[in-house]
Design a protein around this motif. Structure first.
Motif, PDB file in Angstrom:
ATOM      1  N   ILE A 117      47.005  26.103  55.872  1.00  0.00           N
ATOM      2  CA  ILE A 117      48.407  26.408  55.536  1.00  0.00           C
ATOM      3  C   ILE A 117      48.769  27.865  55.811  1.00  0.00           C
ATOM      4  O   ILE A 117      49.729  28.381  55.257  1.00  0.00           O
ATOM      5  CB  ILE A 117      48.716  26.025  54.064  1.00  0.00           C
ATOM      6  N   GLY A 118      48.038  28.507  56.728  1.00  0.00           N
ATOM      7  CA  GLY A 118      48.414  29.836  57.154  1.00  0.00           C
ATOM      8  C   GLY A 118      47.627  30.930  56.470  1.00  0.00           C
ATOM      9  O   GLY A 118      46.697  30.669  55.708  1.00  0.00           O
ATOM     10  N   GLY A 119      48.044  32.179  56.764  1.00  0.00           N
ATOM     11  CA  GLY A 119      49.106  32.506  57.699  1.00  0.00           C
ATOM     12  C   GLY A 119      48.603  32.625  59.131  1.00  0.00           C
ATOM     13  O   GLY A 119      47.584  32.056  59.506  1.00  0.00           O
ATOM     14  N   SER A 120      49.341  33.390  59.899  1.00  0.00           N
ATOM     15  CA  SER A 120      49.096  33.453  61.329  1.00  0.00           C
ATOM     16  C   SER A 120      47.693  33.986  61.651  1.00  0.00           C
ATOM     17  O   SER A 120      47.076  33.555  62.626  1.00  0.00           O
ATOM     18  CB  SER A 120      50.150  34.338  61.994  1.00  0.00           C
ATOM     19  N   ARG A 121      47.172  34.884  60.806  1.00  0.00           N
ATOM     20  CA  ARG A 121      45.853  35.455  61.116  1.00  0.00           C
ATOM     21  C   ARG A 121      44.738  34.448  60.863  1.00  0.00           C
ATOM     22  O   ARG A 121      43.810  34.321  61.664  1.00  0.00           O
ATOM     23  CB  ARG A 121      45.635  36.744  60.311  1.00  0.00           C
TER      24      ARG A 121
ATOM     25  N   PHE B 235      40.904  29.990  63.009  1.00  0.00           N
ATOM     26  CA  PHE B 235      40.572  28.568  63.159  1.00  0.00           C
ATOM     27  C   PHE B 235      40.730  28.113  64.614  1.00  0.00           C
ATOM     28  O   PHE B 235      39.922  27.348  65.123  1.00  0.00           O
ATOM     29  CB  PHE B 235      41.455  27.712  62.236  1.00  0.00           C
ATOM     30  N   ALA B 236      41.788  28.575  65.277  1.00  0.00           N
ATOM     31  CA  ALA B 236      41.992  28.177  66.674  1.00  0.00           C
ATOM     32  C   ALA B 236      40.872  28.729  67.550  1.00  0.00           C
ATOM     33  O   ALA B 236      40.358  28.034  68.435  1.00  0.00           O
ATOM     34  CB  ALA B 236      43.353  28.665  67.151  1.00  0.00           C
TER      35      ALA B 236
ATOM     36  N   SER C 117      48.596  34.899  65.439  1.00  0.00           N
ATOM     37  CA  SER C 117      48.761  36.351  65.565  1.00  0.00           C
ATOM     38  C   SER C 117      48.258  36.876  66.904  1.00  0.00           C
ATOM     39  O   SER C 117      48.380  38.054  67.189  1.00  0.00           O
ATOM     40  CB  SER C 117      48.018  37.053  64.422  1.00  0.00           C
ATOM     41  N   GLU C 118      47.644  35.979  67.683  1.00  0.00           N
ATOM     42  CA  GLU C 118      47.155  36.388  69.007  1.00  0.00           C
ATOM     43  C   GLU C 118      47.504  35.281  69.995  1.00  0.00           C
ATOM     44  O   GLU C 118      47.920  34.197  69.605  1.00  0.00           O
ATOM     45  CB  GLU C 118      45.632  36.597  68.984  1.00  0.00           C
ATOM     46  N   HIS C 119      47.252  35.557  71.271  1.00  0.00           N
ATOM     47  CA  HIS C 119      47.505  34.561  72.299  1.00  0.00           C
ATOM     48  C   HIS C 119      46.513  33.410  72.144  1.00  0.00           C
ATOM     49  O   HIS C 119      45.304  33.616  72.247  1.00  0.00           O
ATOM     50  CB  HIS C 119      47.370  35.198  73.683  1.00  0.00           C
ATOM     51  N   ILE C 120      47.026  32.221  71.830  1.00  0.00           N
ATOM     52  CA  ILE C 120      46.179  31.043  71.620  1.00  0.00           C
ATOM     53  C   ILE C 120      46.684  29.927  72.538  1.00  0.00           C
ATOM     54  O   ILE C 120      47.709  29.310  72.261  1.00  0.00           O
ATOM     55  CB  ILE C 120      46.253  30.555  70.151  1.00  0.00           C
TER      56      ILE C 120
END
Ligand SMILES: NC(=O)c1ccc[n+]([C@@H]2O[C@H](COP(=O)([O-])OP(=O)(O)OC[C@H]3O[C@@H](n4cnc5c(N)ncnc54)[C@H](OP(=O)(O)O)[C@@H]3O)[C@@H](O)[C@H]2O)c1
Length: 180
Positions: free
Chosen positions: A111-115, A120-121, A146-149
């Motif tokens: 459930i987040g956040g972006s970091r 996980f990605a 938060s990064e290019h995924i």
């Protein structure tokens, strides 16, 4: 390569039409519709397990009831857990998921956040995404990651939610999990 016996992780997030998931750091999540809150509650309660970063936990102000809450932080020793349903961990994504699978969990809501989503990605541990598009534009703020995924997705379902939101359900084909 992960096997199909691992926990199935679904990213569950809300975003604005311009892709923002918050207005700024430590922003409370007070801008989603009641129907989205109901969807979030039902889905995460069914899964029984929510995973989040420490900033999201702090923004929520406490654990979500009726679900096991696992909070990722580099400093778990500085946090106090008030119940068995709340755990703080500095473990790797793989180690934490393997431990939860050994406890018997088969599904989890990220459930987040972006970091934390990015961690996980990068570990290849996201299988599905439930993303609510809210009828708002913030103009600035973090996105889902938060990064290019890079991630290649398959649309499973799209449905209107509440008065102006759209609930999108995607399955990851490539990029988010190694066994898609
Ligand atoms: N729109 C939505 O659906 C939604 C959902 C959730 C959150 N949000 C918003 O997003 C914002 C927070 O997101 P964020 O990206 O800033 O932070 P976040 O991902 O919630 O938390 C980041 C923190 O999590 C810990 N962390 C992350 N990866 C880790 C790893 N691999 N191992 C150990 N610890 C790790 C670190 O905590 P320590 O610094 O303690 O070490 C890091 O500072 C809030 O404003 C919130 O309202 C929106």
């Amino acid at each position: 390569m992960k096997t199909e016996t691992g926990i199935r992780v679904s990213l569950v997030m809300a975003r604005t039409l311009d892709g923002r998931t918050a207005r700024s750091l430590n922003d409370p999540l007070d801008w989603t519709e009641a129907a989205d809150k109901a969807h979030f509650s039902a889905l995460t309660r069914r899964m029984g397990l929510v995973l989040m970063g420490s900033k999201t936990f702090d923004a929520m102000g406490g654990p979500l009831p009726g679900r096991k809450n696992v909070v990722f932080t580099r400093f778990p020793e500085s946090r106090v857990s008030v119940s068995g349903d709340l755990a703080f961990t500095s473990g790797s994504v793989d180690a934490v998921l393997d431990g939860l699978a050994a406890e018997g969990y088969g599904e989890a809501a990220l459930i987040g956040g972006s970091r934390l989503n990015t961690a996980f990605a990068k570990a290849g541990r996201i299988h599905e995404l439930f993303v609510t598009v809210s009828p708002l534009i913030f103009g600035a703020g973090p996105g889902l990651f938060s990064e290019h995924i890079p991630m290649d997705l398959l649309l499973v379902n799209a449905e209107p939610l509440g008065f102006g939101s759209l609930l999108l359900h995607y399955r990851v084909r490539h990029g988010g999990c190694h066994d898609a």
